[in-house]
Design a protein around this motif. Sequence first.
Motif, PDB file in Angstrom:
ATOM      1  N   VAL A 145      14.021  -1.207  -0.841  1.00 25.93           N
ATOM      2  CA  VAL A 145      15.285  -1.138  -1.590  1.00 25.93           C
ATOM      3  C   VAL A 145      15.200  -2.042  -2.821  1.00 25.93           C
ATOM      4  O   VAL A 145      15.607  -1.665  -3.928  1.00 25.93           O
ATOM      5  CB  VAL A 145      16.484  -1.529  -0.697  1.00 25.93           C
ATOM      6  CG1 VAL A 145      17.757  -1.706  -1.532  1.00 25.93           C
ATOM      7  CG2 VAL A 145      16.699  -0.474   0.390  1.00 25.93           C
ATOM      8  N   LYS A 146      14.652  -3.220  -2.643  1.00 28.24           N
ATOM      9  CA  LYS A 146      14.506  -4.161  -3.763  1.00 28.24           C
ATOM     10  C   LYS A 146      13.613  -3.570  -4.853  1.00 28.24           C
ATOM     11  O   LYS A 146      13.871  -3.749  -6.062  1.00 28.24           O
ATOM     12  CB  LYS A 146      13.913  -5.485  -3.261  1.00 28.24           C
ATOM     13  CG  LYS A 146      13.754  -6.537  -4.353  1.00 28.24           C
ATOM     14  CD  LYS A 146      13.158  -7.820  -3.782  1.00 28.24           C
ATOM     15  CE  LYS A 146      13.004  -8.887  -4.871  1.00 28.24           C
ATOM     16  NZ  LYS A 146      12.401 -10.136  -4.327  1.00 28.24           N
ATOM     17  N   HIS A 147      12.580  -2.856  -4.456  1.00 30.57           N
ATOM     18  CA  HIS A 147      11.629  -2.299  -5.424  1.00 30.57           C
ATOM     19  C   HIS A 147      12.239  -1.135  -6.208  1.00 30.57           C
ATOM     20  O   HIS A 147      12.046  -1.041  -7.430  1.00 30.57           O
ATOM     21  CB  HIS A 147      10.365  -1.840  -4.699  1.00 30.57           C
ATOM     22  CG  HIS A 147       9.302  -1.294  -5.592  1.00 30.57           C
ATOM     23  ND1 HIS A 147       8.513  -2.110  -6.386  1.00 30.57           N
ATOM     24  CD2 HIS A 147       8.897  -0.017  -5.843  1.00 30.57           C
ATOM     25  CE1 HIS A 147       7.668  -1.359  -7.081  1.00 30.57           C
ATOM     26  NE2 HIS A 147       7.873  -0.084  -6.770  1.00 30.57           N
ATOM     27  N   TYR A 148      12.989  -0.236  -5.518  1.00 32.99           N
ATOM     28  CA  TYR A 148      13.459   0.992  -6.172  1.00 32.99           C
ATOM     29  C   TYR A 148      14.912   0.927  -6.650  1.00 32.99           C
ATOM     30  O   TYR A 148      15.328   1.769  -7.433  1.00 32.99           O
ATOM     31  CB  TYR A 148      13.247   2.198  -5.248  1.00 32.99           C
ATOM     32  CG  TYR A 148      11.786   2.525  -5.089  1.00 32.99           C
ATOM     33  CD1 TYR A 148      11.036   2.980  -6.168  1.00 32.99           C
ATOM     34  CD2 TYR A 148      11.139   2.339  -3.872  1.00 32.99           C
ATOM     35  CE1 TYR A 148       9.679   3.257  -6.041  1.00 32.99           C
ATOM     36  CE2 TYR A 148       9.781   2.617  -3.733  1.00 32.99           C
ATOM     37  CZ  TYR A 148       9.064   3.067  -4.816  1.00 32.99           C
ATOM     38  OH  TYR A 148       7.721   3.335  -4.694  1.00 32.99           O
ATOM     39  N   ARG A 149      15.675  -0.030  -6.164  1.00 36.21           N
ATOM     40  CA  ARG A 149      17.037  -0.283  -6.650  1.00 36.21           C
ATOM     41  C   ARG A 149      17.936   0.964  -6.652  1.00 36.21           C
ATOM     42  O   ARG A 149      18.562   1.314  -7.657  1.00 36.21           O
ATOM     43  CB  ARG A 149      16.999  -0.874  -8.070  1.00 36.21           C
ATOM     44  CG  ARG A 149      16.122  -2.095  -8.251  1.00 36.21           C
ATOM     45  CD  ARG A 149      16.675  -3.314  -7.566  1.00 36.21           C
ATOM     46  NE  ARG A 149      17.977  -3.690  -8.094  1.00 36.21           N
ATOM     47  CZ  ARG A 149      18.858  -4.475  -7.462  1.00 36.21           C
ATOM     48  NH1 ARG A 149      18.556  -4.966  -6.265  1.00 36.21           N
ATOM     49  NH2 ARG A 149      20.001  -4.778  -7.995  1.00 36.21           N
ATOM     50  N   GLY A 191      -5.491   8.279   6.561  1.00 34.53           N
ATOM     51  CA  GLY A 191      -6.139   9.024   5.493  1.00 34.53           C
ATOM     52  C   GLY A 191      -5.908   8.418   4.124  1.00 34.53           C
ATOM     53  O   GLY A 191      -6.031   7.195   3.954  1.00 34.53           O
ATOM     54  N   SER A 192      -5.543   9.247   3.146  1.00 41.23           N
ATOM     55  CA  SER A 192      -5.340   8.784   1.772  1.00 41.23           C
ATOM     56  C   SER A 192      -4.051   9.374   1.199  1.00 41.23           C
ATOM     57  O   SER A 192      -3.654  10.488   1.557  1.00 41.23           O
ATOM     58  CB  SER A 192      -6.517   9.204   0.876  1.00 41.23           C
ATOM     59  OG  SER A 192      -7.746   8.708   1.356  1.00 41.23           O
ATOM     60  N   HIS A 193      -3.429   8.637   0.308  1.00 42.80           N
ATOM     61  CA  HIS A 193      -2.242   9.125  -0.413  1.00 42.80           C
ATOM     62  C   HIS A 193      -2.062   8.274  -1.660  1.00 42.80           C
ATOM     63  O   HIS A 193      -2.393   7.083  -1.672  1.00 42.80           O
ATOM     64  CB  HIS A 193      -0.980   9.051   0.464  1.00 42.80           C
ATOM     65  CG  HIS A 193       0.174   9.850  -0.065  1.00 42.80           C
ATOM     66  ND1 HIS A 193       0.964   9.411  -1.112  1.00 42.80           N
ATOM     67  CD2 HIS A 193       0.672  11.060   0.302  1.00 42.80           C
ATOM     68  CE1 HIS A 193       1.891  10.330  -1.360  1.00 42.80           C
ATOM     69  NE2 HIS A 193       1.738  11.343  -0.512  1.00 42.80           N
ATOM     70  N   LYS A 194      -1.515   8.863  -2.699  1.00 45.17           N
ATOM     71  CA  LYS A 194      -1.351   8.123  -3.959  1.00 45.17           C
ATOM     72  C   LYS A 194      -0.138   7.198  -3.967  1.00 45.17           C
ATOM     73  O   LYS A 194       0.037   6.410  -4.902  1.00 45.17           O
ATOM     74  CB  LYS A 194      -1.282   9.094  -5.139  1.00 45.17           C
ATOM     75  CG  LYS A 194      -0.235  10.178  -4.998  1.00 45.17           C
ATOM     76  CD  LYS A 194      -0.391  11.221  -6.107  1.00 45.17           C
ATOM     77  CE  LYS A 194       0.624  12.347  -5.947  1.00 45.17           C
ATOM     78  NZ  LYS A 194       0.483  13.374  -7.007  1.00 45.17           N
ATOM     79  N   ALA A 235       0.832  -1.204   0.000  1.00 45.36           N
ATOM     80  CA  ALA A 235       0.000   0.000   0.000  1.00 45.36           C
ATOM     81  C   ALA A 235       0.871   1.260   0.000  1.00 45.36           C
ATOM     82  O   ALA A 235       0.521   2.262  -0.642  1.00 45.36           O
ATOM     83  CB  ALA A 235      -0.924  -0.004   1.213  1.00 45.36           C
ATOM     84  N   LEU A 236       1.985   1.225   0.706  1.00 49.70           N
ATOM     85  CA  LEU A 236       2.899   2.366   0.731  1.00 49.70           C
ATOM     86  C   LEU A 236       3.384   2.685  -0.687  1.00 49.70           C
ATOM     87  O   LEU A 236       3.473   3.846  -1.091  1.00 49.70           O
ATOM     88  CB  LEU A 236       4.090   2.058   1.640  1.00 49.70           C
ATOM     89  CG  LEU A 236       5.183   3.125   1.749  1.00 49.70           C
ATOM     90  CD1 LEU A 236       4.627   4.434   2.298  1.00 49.70           C
ATOM     91  CD2 LEU A 236       6.329   2.631   2.629  1.00 49.70           C
ATOM     92  N   ILE A 237       3.673   1.659  -1.450  1.00 51.45           N
ATOM     93  CA  ILE A 237       4.166   1.839  -2.820  1.00 51.45           C
ATOM     94  C   ILE A 237       3.052   2.307  -3.752  1.00 51.45           C
ATOM     95  O   ILE A 237       3.230   3.241  -4.551  1.00 51.45           O
ATOM     96  CB  ILE A 237       4.780   0.521  -3.341  1.00 51.45           C
ATOM     97  CG1 ILE A 237       6.094   0.219  -2.598  1.00 51.45           C
ATOM     98  CG2 ILE A 237       5.026   0.584  -4.848  1.00 51.45           C
ATOM     99  CD1 ILE A 237       6.643  -1.173  -2.856  1.00 51.45           C
TER     100      ILE A 237
END
Length: 410
Positions: free
Chosen positions: A134-138, A80-83, A68-70
């Motif tokens: 870290v794995k996701h954004y490299r 609340g909400s965030h994109k 969800a953070l990503i």
Amino acid sequence: MRLRNIELFAGAGGLLDGFEQTDNYELIAAVEWLKPQCRTLKHRLENKYNMKNADEKILNFDIQRTEALINGWKNDKDFGSHKGLDSLVSNKQVDVISGGPPCQAYSLAGRIRDENGMRNDYRNFLFESYIRLVKHYRPQIIVFENVEGMLSAAPDGELIVNKIRKGFDDIGYEIVDDLRKYALQNLVEYGVPQYRKRLIIIGIRRDNNSINYQNILHDFYKNILTKYKEKQRNVRDAISDLPPIYPLSEPTKRKAYTNDSNINGHYSRYHNPRDKRIFSILAQDVLNGTTKYSSAEALKELYYQQTGKKSNVHKYHVLNWDKPSTTIPAHLKKDGLRHIHPDPKQMRSITVREAARIQTFSDDFEFNESMGSSFEMIGNAVPPYFAKKLGEAVIELYNELNKIHEDEEK
């Protein structure tokens, strides 16, 4: 070129503030789950660095909910909400991910206070969320900061640092082979006026199997970071120019000190007459150099004499004008008997602003939350003065890596 960075476990932003001071970083996002810290960081980014979209860049969210953070979340009852992070990264390269999970689960003091030695604390494994991001954004470089106690923490029988090393290794990142020898730094050597040992773990993305990344990491710790060491500073350097706060001759239950400086965070917590008397005795002992109360046993005996109660742990510590402070801990939010001001006439523990000064927050960094929350976020922070130096050292490492990679490709 400015490096694009994401800050995890941002707190009030000590590490982030140091990086911003270099003017060599472009903040993509900062993630923090505690609301007072988020409000403090937002205020800082808007008022000091003129970030018009600070509200968007600060993600008040639970990092354990990584997906969800990503990708974003909507109408959460707590957050609340965030994109989400991906929308802020916007398919551009992330150069640096920095931050350190909450240290209470690893700290020696925390393990002593907790009846289970913090073995059941969920914070032991928050590093796993860090690794997933870290794995996701490299990013090319990671900066992972924590307490010395992490070196010995083993809540499930296996050393946490071994889990962290394996976790980063599995996703293609190298950290230095001997953390105690290289990564353990005493920030007093970098101009921070307190003894503060911290693990500064630098990770490098392995892009070329022919490159010896251990040699690069050794060089970073031995030759790049050490260039930023400087002469030791003491308590006098940090707080002596702040106006004194004296006890009132006729205190009330609500007010026991003058507290009229109008400097942000520079007001004393309430102390009763007995504690004031003990503070004065101890501060005078340090000031005179008589060292009558320099041992734990002598402090326990003083506590017994003054209160009629016995304690297994001594509760007092006076700062010395001419020495660096002991470590500023988050526990100051609950503990008003340590970090006693060195002036015997003031008879009090240090203020939020004095703690911030010892942690090298500049005076225009405002702490407008409750005293407890302010002490907590100051004690948990990376001192910004050191963080600026670390940020500059990371820039040097980034440039060195690019040069090595270019030479390999020729």
